[in-house]
Write an enzyme that holds these catalytic residues in place. Sequence first.
Site, PDB file in Angstrom:
ATOM      1  N   LYS A 100      35.005  13.724 143.247  1.00 52.39           N
ATOM      2  CA  LYS A 100      34.135  12.577 142.947  1.00 52.39           C
ATOM      3  C   LYS A 100      34.211  11.539 144.062  1.00 52.39           C
ATOM      4  CE  LYS A 100      37.822   9.786 142.063  1.00 52.39           C
ATOM      5  NZ  LYS A 100      38.189   8.591 142.805  1.00 52.39           N
ATOM      6  N   ASP A 119      41.274  10.494 136.026  1.00 52.55           N
ATOM      7  CA  ASP A 119      40.043  11.049 136.601  1.00 52.55           C
ATOM      8  C   ASP A 119      39.674  12.422 136.036  1.00 52.55           C
ATOM      9  OD1 ASP A 119      39.586   8.864 138.239  1.00 52.55           O
ATOM     10  OD2 ASP A 119      40.692   9.709 139.927  1.00 52.55           O
TER      11      ASP A 119
END
Length: 345
Positions: free
Chosen positions: A11, A162
């Site tokens: 990401k 995450d």
Amino acid sequence: MREAIGQAPAKVNLVLKVARPGPDHYHPLLTVFEAINLWEYVEARTQRAPGVSVRTLAYRPSVDGVGAPALDPVATGALAQLPPEQHLAVRAAKVLQPLVAARWGATAAGLSLTVHKTIPAAGGMAGGSADAAATLVAVNDLWDLGLGLEQLEALGRRLGADVPACLRGNWSVGDDRGDRLLTVSPAPAQPTHWWALAFFRVGLSTPAVFRQFDELGLGAEELPSASDYLDRARALTGPAGELGPLLDNELQATALSLRPELAQAGQQALSLGATAWVVSGSGPTVAALCASHEEAVRVAEAWQAEAQWATSDLLGATVVGGAVGAAQTAAELPVWTETARSGSL
Ligand code: C5P
């Protein structure tokens, strides 16, 4: 022998807002994630011995992001030093083991994992979390646990903040620790954002960046919630040309105070025509947004040329597109993993 493959994306944080730490010492966050096409692949196999074993092979992505990644013996050797119980893939498998045991009997729960890493470790791109996400997907499939992505996210949250974003992919906005997510928008059929990524030889430790953030006296009292931010987050999924002024990472100033050379890489990208640049998460990876794949390749090639010098802080560079979809099972591993699998490593 049964086998399943899971894959999960890295990401970049398009927005990362940080508040002062709460009583649990964690900093509340509000963040917008874009999943990018740099993936971790995990092969999960049943093994006779109980417990979970792991082997990790690290690869260097090609500079244009199109060519095959190459096995990186140095990073692979470094990862072999990580105690297995600290490996996020092993920890993810262990979260699912009790469910496996409940369903199939404790004798069925031995697992052997092979992790194929293209996301650099300690780069601010959620490489460890993507290992956990890909493992959850692979083991869920291997043992027919039938868990949906939302259930895997709830389990993944325990492993790292995450992990849910790596499972969900696409564009998402998260609050709390950045792990309570809402989907902003599904990924397009073809990426609309092109990023040149600069990787650095020395990583940045997330706790060290947050400590320095506190020492600099930074951090808001309060942040908007993910649902309050949803409309603004949608603007971040628009054309690359409109995105530059909206990129905002509140850890960036702190990362730059620790590592001023990151700004030089960013400035170099701008001088080569990039629209904007941002440090990814807590860094040190620098992500330069470009108008097209070709422009991003130009920036990545310039960084790569510099990385050839032994004195350079840069390790290498690549090009990725975003957004891409969620973590998923895969029928086969990419062909470039073959050399590593058939080799002596
Ligand atoms: O999420 P992760 O385990 O990588 O975080 C490592 C450390 O970074 C935490 O123990 C904490 O010190 C710091 N951190 C924080 N606030 C966050 C995320 C991490 O203070 N939102």
